[in-house]
Motif scaffolding. Structure first.
Motif, short mmCIF file in Angstrom:
data_model
loop_
_atom_site.label_atom_id
_atom_site.label_comp_id
_atom_site.label_asym_id
_atom_site.label_seq_id
_atom_site.Cartn_x
_atom_site.Cartn_y
_atom_site.Cartn_z
N ILE A 30 0.85 -1.19 0.00
CA ILE A 30 0.00 0.00 0.00
C ILE A 30 0.88 1.24 0.00
O ILE A 30 1.82 1.35 0.79
CB ILE A 30 -0.93 0.01 1.23
N GLY A 31 0.56 2.17 -0.90
CA GLY A 31 1.34 3.39 -1.00
C GLY A 31 0.45 4.61 -1.05
O GLY A 31 -0.77 4.51 -1.09
N ALA A 32 1.07 5.76 -1.05
CA ALA A 32 0.32 7.02 -1.09
C ALA A 32 0.96 7.96 -2.10
O ALA A 32 2.18 7.94 -2.30
CB ALA A 32 0.32 7.68 0.29
N MET A 33 0.13 8.77 -2.72
CA MET A 33 0.63 9.81 -3.61
C MET A 33 0.93 11.06 -2.81
O MET A 33 0.10 11.51 -2.01
CB MET A 33 -0.39 10.14 -4.70
N ILE A 34 2.11 11.60 -3.01
CA ILE A 34 2.47 12.87 -2.37
C ILE A 34 2.19 13.97 -3.37
O ILE A 34 2.97 14.21 -4.30
CB ILE A 34 3.95 12.86 -1.94
N PHE A 69 5.40 2.08 -0.06
CA PHE A 69 6.06 2.87 -1.12
C PHE A 69 5.32 4.20 -1.23
O PHE A 69 4.24 4.38 -0.65
CB PHE A 69 6.03 2.13 -2.46
N ALA A 70 5.92 5.13 -1.96
CA ALA A 70 5.28 6.43 -2.17
C ALA A 70 5.48 6.85 -3.62
O ALA A 70 6.43 6.41 -4.29
CB ALA A 70 5.86 7.49 -1.24
N SER A 71 4.57 7.66 -4.09
CA SER A 71 4.67 8.22 -5.44
C SER A 71 4.43 9.71 -5.36
O SER A 71 3.54 10.17 -4.64
CB SER A 71 3.65 7.58 -6.39
N VAL A 72 5.21 10.46 -6.12
CA VAL A 72 5.05 11.91 -6.16
C VAL A 72 4.19 12.26 -7.37
O VAL A 72 4.55 11.95 -8.51
CB VAL A 72 6.41 12.62 -6.26
N GLY A 73 3.06 12.90 -7.12
CA GLY A 73 2.24 13.42 -8.22
C GLY A 73 2.72 14.82 -8.54
O GLY A 73 2.21 15.80 -8.01
N SER A 74 3.72 14.92 -9.41
CA SER A 74 4.41 16.20 -9.59
C SER A 74 3.52 17.29 -10.17
O SER A 74 3.70 18.47 -9.87
CB SER A 74 5.65 16.02 -10.47
N VAL A 98 10.46 5.41 -3.79
CA VAL A 98 9.66 6.57 -4.16
C VAL A 98 9.72 6.73 -5.67
O VAL A 98 10.81 6.81 -6.25
CB VAL A 98 10.17 7.86 -3.48
N THR A 99 8.56 6.77 -6.29
CA THR A 99 8.45 6.96 -7.74
C THR A 99 7.86 8.33 -8.02
O THR A 99 6.97 8.77 -7.29
CB THR A 99 7.55 5.87 -8.35
N LEU A 100 8.34 8.98 -9.05
CA LEU A 100 7.71 10.24 -9.46
C LEU A 100 6.89 9.99 -10.72
O LEU A 100 7.40 9.47 -11.72
CB LEU A 100 8.74 11.34 -9.71
N CYS A 101 5.60 10.35 -10.64
CA CYS A 101 4.69 10.24 -11.79
C CYS A 101 4.28 11.64 -12.21
O CYS A 101 3.92 12.46 -11.37
CB CYS A 101 3.43 9.47 -11.41
N GLY A 102 4.32 11.92 -13.48
CA GLY A 102 3.91 13.25 -13.94
C GLY A 102 4.69 13.66 -15.17
O GLY A 102 5.55 12.93 -15.67
N GLU A 103 4.39 14.86 -15.65
CA GLU A 103 5.01 15.34 -16.89
C GLU A 103 6.53 15.45 -16.76
O GLU A 103 7.25 15.28 -17.74
CB GLU A 103 4.41 16.69 -17.27
N MET A 104 7.02 15.74 -15.57
CA MET A 104 8.46 15.88 -15.38
C MET A 104 9.20 14.60 -15.74
O MET A 104 10.32 14.64 -16.27
CB MET A 104 8.78 16.24 -13.93
N ALA A 105 8.58 13.45 -15.46
CA ALA A 105 9.26 12.18 -15.69
C ALA A 105 9.41 11.87 -17.17
O ALA A 105 10.31 11.12 -17.56
CB ALA A 105 8.48 11.06 -15.00
N GLY A 106 8.54 12.45 -18.01
CA GLY A 106 8.51 12.07 -19.42
C GLY A 106 9.34 12.93 -20.34
O GLY A 106 9.32 12.71 -21.55
N LYS A 107 10.06 13.90 -19.81
CA LYS A 107 10.90 14.75 -20.65
C LYS A 107 12.36 14.51 -20.28
O LYS A 107 12.72 14.56 -19.09
CB LYS A 107 10.54 16.22 -20.45
N PRO A 108 13.22 14.24 -21.27
CA PRO A 108 14.61 13.90 -20.94
C PRO A 108 15.31 14.89 -20.01
O PRO A 108 16.01 14.47 -19.09
CB PRO A 108 15.28 13.86 -22.32
#
Length: 756
Positions: free
Chosen positions: A605-609, A627-632, A678-688
């Motif tokens: 079980i994780g939470a979005m920050i 675990f945690a995920s950052v919703g950037s 910790v995983t980061l999800c969002g537009e930041m992750a998809g740009k080199p």
């Protein structure tokens, strides 16, 4: 009834004669407005043309100051005329000057006129201008007069579209067609398409309104309805649409709509009231649209698009229109341009000839977008104004990567995009070669590159992209494309299919993030929210409606029997919300165990920050989650008080500002301190460039769109993460840090020869 329509028939007869005479364009226009004024016993008749610069220019008038022709101007949306052009809806006023939109143009001398009837001059749904009649006395214009003016406007629309009025334009001024123009929209499906415009023209103008034989018209309706239902069955059986996925659910719901008894009953009632079958379809369609137009939520707009599609198909069938012949005449590089479309309408076009789809409306969850994605067609939505300025066979370029549309592009733009297509093909070949290569930086740091998804149709990209798993599966998309609340069995079927498609790769399911701008019509709140983005949504809504959460959790637990299950909670504000959810999950696990269901072998079980309050609870949070995920996207929006939907400020603040990077660094260090991934999800992750920065800050897991994985992996293979970390440590914590460190990152990449 015939007496009322005699006037319009006489007017049309005179206009046909005028169009056949050898007259200069201005002379013909002057005759037309004079004929309209005489036929409608109006003291004024004026015709305004919408120019390419969104200015409405007076092109002809009978009754106003003739010196005002080509001088009197209104902006789109200004005054009564501008309002008609902007809304594409007529105005019928007994006292025009009391209307809040009234604007006085002194050069026209129109202040003495009270009654006002204006209609948009439309062609294929595009506004070409406005036609107006006026009288001094206060009177309401009749319905047959409105019909006469709308029919006459069609003649004027053809004159504008044919280019016959171009000679009347002043030097340097262009009408709605001819100039190059670009639109900023939203990228809904990746890909680049170069081709020619095909305007989606679903509307058929009904001219035969009144029936003489009720039973004959009902028989015609029954026959046409039967054909409509068979054609939908045929679409569902076509091979160019996959047999599984949410797009199939959309089309099945579409078929059920065609069998709706209430719709058929209303059509028959309109026929018995004196209308022809096609006029009955148009009336019921107009009535339904009038009732639903004020609704703003995306689901109801989708229902309206589907209904419009069915009604237009039925009208075409009743009037003998054959869409196949039009489709066969399409160019091999056709790009469809539409305000909106029903999902099934896209299937009317030959797939091998469609290079792209441009929508003025729509969303990533629009039914037509879901079907287009399943068919591999690039899509750009929210391209406002494109329909009004496009013409059939215009050259057009659609960029499904950055959401840009170029209509009648300049030669250099066309050449640049042709090169981009060639480069993209080479680049995709390179990314395919990297697909199975481990994502490890030059200094040996292993990075998990995960993909985001939310639909079954997204899952094949897991293998194609080489992603290490699904870092964010948005479960709410299933709810947003459904017409009713998905039952537990339907949810379980979807989640099991996702896990099976992923194989041994991890999948993180985010629980329902509904509320805010994600409105479900079958699950509504009676409370009006001033700021729904910060209101009753996501985990807040789920905990207040535990039955909703339990249904979803039970479906997830059943689907993951014997497998690992990763559940992530959205918009957590307090650690207590995680504890409350854990208790619900434990009760569901006990319930399923009691009834001999196999539980997941490993439950995480994780939470979005994404809510700033968690930044002061990071240690407590890390002790509570696996675990945690950052919703950037949301985290940046809330921290910087930036509404990403507000064009005036959306680009004002940079995600690479030191202030925000300090927040991300704080989160990454908390995860490392507690040994929690910790995983980061969002537009930041998809740009080199921004993905490079994240790795430099210490993130070892990032989740992005499938299309972004190749470019990001290509970047990180050349990256020395430790060297970048040392540079970032100085830049982020420097006392005089301000603005953005973007230039520093670009300089580092260039020096290290890192491909961005």
């Amino acid at each position: 009834m015939r007496e009322l329509t005699a006037g319009p028939r006489i007017l049309l007869k005179r206009l046909r004669a005028l169009m056949a005479e050898a007259l200069e364009p201005q002379e013909r226009l002057d005759h037309i407005v004079r004929e309209i004024a005489q036929n409608m016993v109006a003291e004024v008749c004026s015709f305004y043309v919408l120019r390419s610069d969104e200015i409405l220019e007076l092109y002809a008038t009978e009754g106003l100051n003739p010196q005002a022709v080509h001088l009197a101007q209104l902006r789109l949306g200004q005054g009564l005329v501008g309002t008609i052009a902007a809304t594409a809806r007529p105005l019928n006023l007994t006292d025009a000057q009391s209307h809040p939109a009234f604007t006085y143009l002194p050069e026209t001398g129109e202040e003495v006129y009270n009654s006002f009837l204006g209609v948009p001059v439309l062609r294929a749904g595009r506004t070409m201008g406005v036609l107006v009649v006026q009288n001094r006395t206060k009177r309401a214009y009749r319905e047959d007069e409105l019909e006469a003016l709308e029919t006459t406007a069609m003649v004027l629309a053809e004159m504008v579209a044919s280019g016959n009025l171009t000679r009347l334009a002043r030097p340097g001024v262009e009408l709605t067609n001819g100039r190059s123009v670009s639109f900023n929209g939203h990228a809904y499906n990746e890909g680049v398409g170069l081709g020619h415009v095909v305007l989606h023209e679903p509307r058929i103008v009904v001219t035969n309104l009144f029936n003489e034989d009720i039973e004959h018209e009902i028989s015609r309706l029954d026959e046409a309805m039967g054909f409509l239902r068979l054609s939908i069955d045929d679409m569902l059986s076509r091979r160019d649409v996959a047999m599984e996925g949410e797009h199939r659910d959309v089309l099945e719901a579409y078929r059920m709509f065609a069998h709706d008894r209430g719709w058929m009953r209303r059509l028959e009632e309109a026929i018995r009231n004196g209308l022809t079958a096609e006029a009955a379809v148009e009336k019921v369609q107009s009535d339904t649209r009038a009732r639903m137009m004020h609704l703003s939520d995306p689901y109801m707009r989708e229902r309206l698009s589907d209904f419009d599609d069915l009604a237009n198909r039925l009208m075409r069938q009743l009037m003998g229109y054959d869409p196949k012949s039009a489709a066969e005449m399409m160019a091999k590089d056709s790009i469809i341009v539409a305000r909106s479309m029903g999902a099934a309408e896209l299937l009317d076009y030959p797939r091998e000839r469609v290079r792209g789809l441009v929508l003025e409306d729509g969303a990533t969850t629009s039914h037509v977008v879901i079907v287009a994605r399943a068919m591999g067609i690039p899509v750009v939505g929210q391209a406002k104004g494109v329909v009004a300025l496009a013409e059939n066979n215009d050259a057009i370029i659609i960029d499904g990567e950055d959401g840009r549309v170029h209509l009648r592009p300049q030669t250099d733009v066309e050449a640049a995009y042709a090169e981009k297509v060639r480069f993209r093909a080479k680049r995709q070949a390179l990314y395919r070669e990297l697909r199975d290569k481990p994502a490890v930086t030059k200094d040996g740091k292993s990075i998990a590159l995960l993909m985001n998804g939310g639909l079954i149709v997204d899952l094949p990209q897991l293998k194609e992209s080489g992603a290490d798993g699904v870092g964010l599966f948005r479960t709410e998309l299933q709810f947003m494309v459904a017409s009713t609340f998905p039952r537990s069995g339907q949810q379980e079927k979807l989640y099991r299919a996702v896990l099976e498609a992923a194989g041994d790769k991890p999948v993180t399911f985010r629980t329902l993030d509904i509320g805010g701008d994600k409105v479900l019509p079958y699950f509504r709140s009676n409370a009006h929210e001033e700021n729904p983005a910060m209101g009753w949504r996501a985990i807040r809504l789920a905990l207040d409606r535990p039955g909703l959460m339990r249904t979803q959790l039970r479906a997830l637990l059943k689907a993951a029997g014997g497998r690992e299950l990763r559940i992530m909670l959205p918009m957590v504000t307090e650690v207590a919300e995680v504890r409350a959810t854990r208790e619900i999950i434990e009760r569901e696990v006990n319930y399923l165990t009691r009834f001999d269901y196999q539980p997941p072998c490993n439950l995480k079980i994780g939470a979005m920050i994404e809510v700033p309050s968690l930044l002061w609870q990071l240690d407590e949070l890390m002790n509570e989650v696996d675990f945690a995920s950052v919703g950037s996207n949301d985290l940046f929006q809330f921290i910087m008080a930036v509404d990403r939907g507000n064009a005036q400020i959306a680009d004002r603040f940079d995600q690479l500002s030191p202030a925000f990077l300090r927040v991300l660094l704080q989160i990454a260090e908390a995860g490392k301190r507690h040994n929690k991934p910790v995983t980061l999800c969002g537009e930041m992750a998809g740009k080199p460039l921004t993905a490079m920065m994240l790795i430099g800050l210490g993130f070892r897991s990032i989740s992005m769109s499938a299309a972004a994985i190749g470019p990001v992996k290509n970047m990180l293979l050349s990256l020395d993460a430790a060297a970048l970390n040392a540079i970032l440590a100085e830049l982020v914590h420097r006392p005089d840090a301000n603005g953005s460190i973007r230039e520093n990152l670009v300089r580092f990449a260039n020096e290290q020869q890192i491909p961005l």
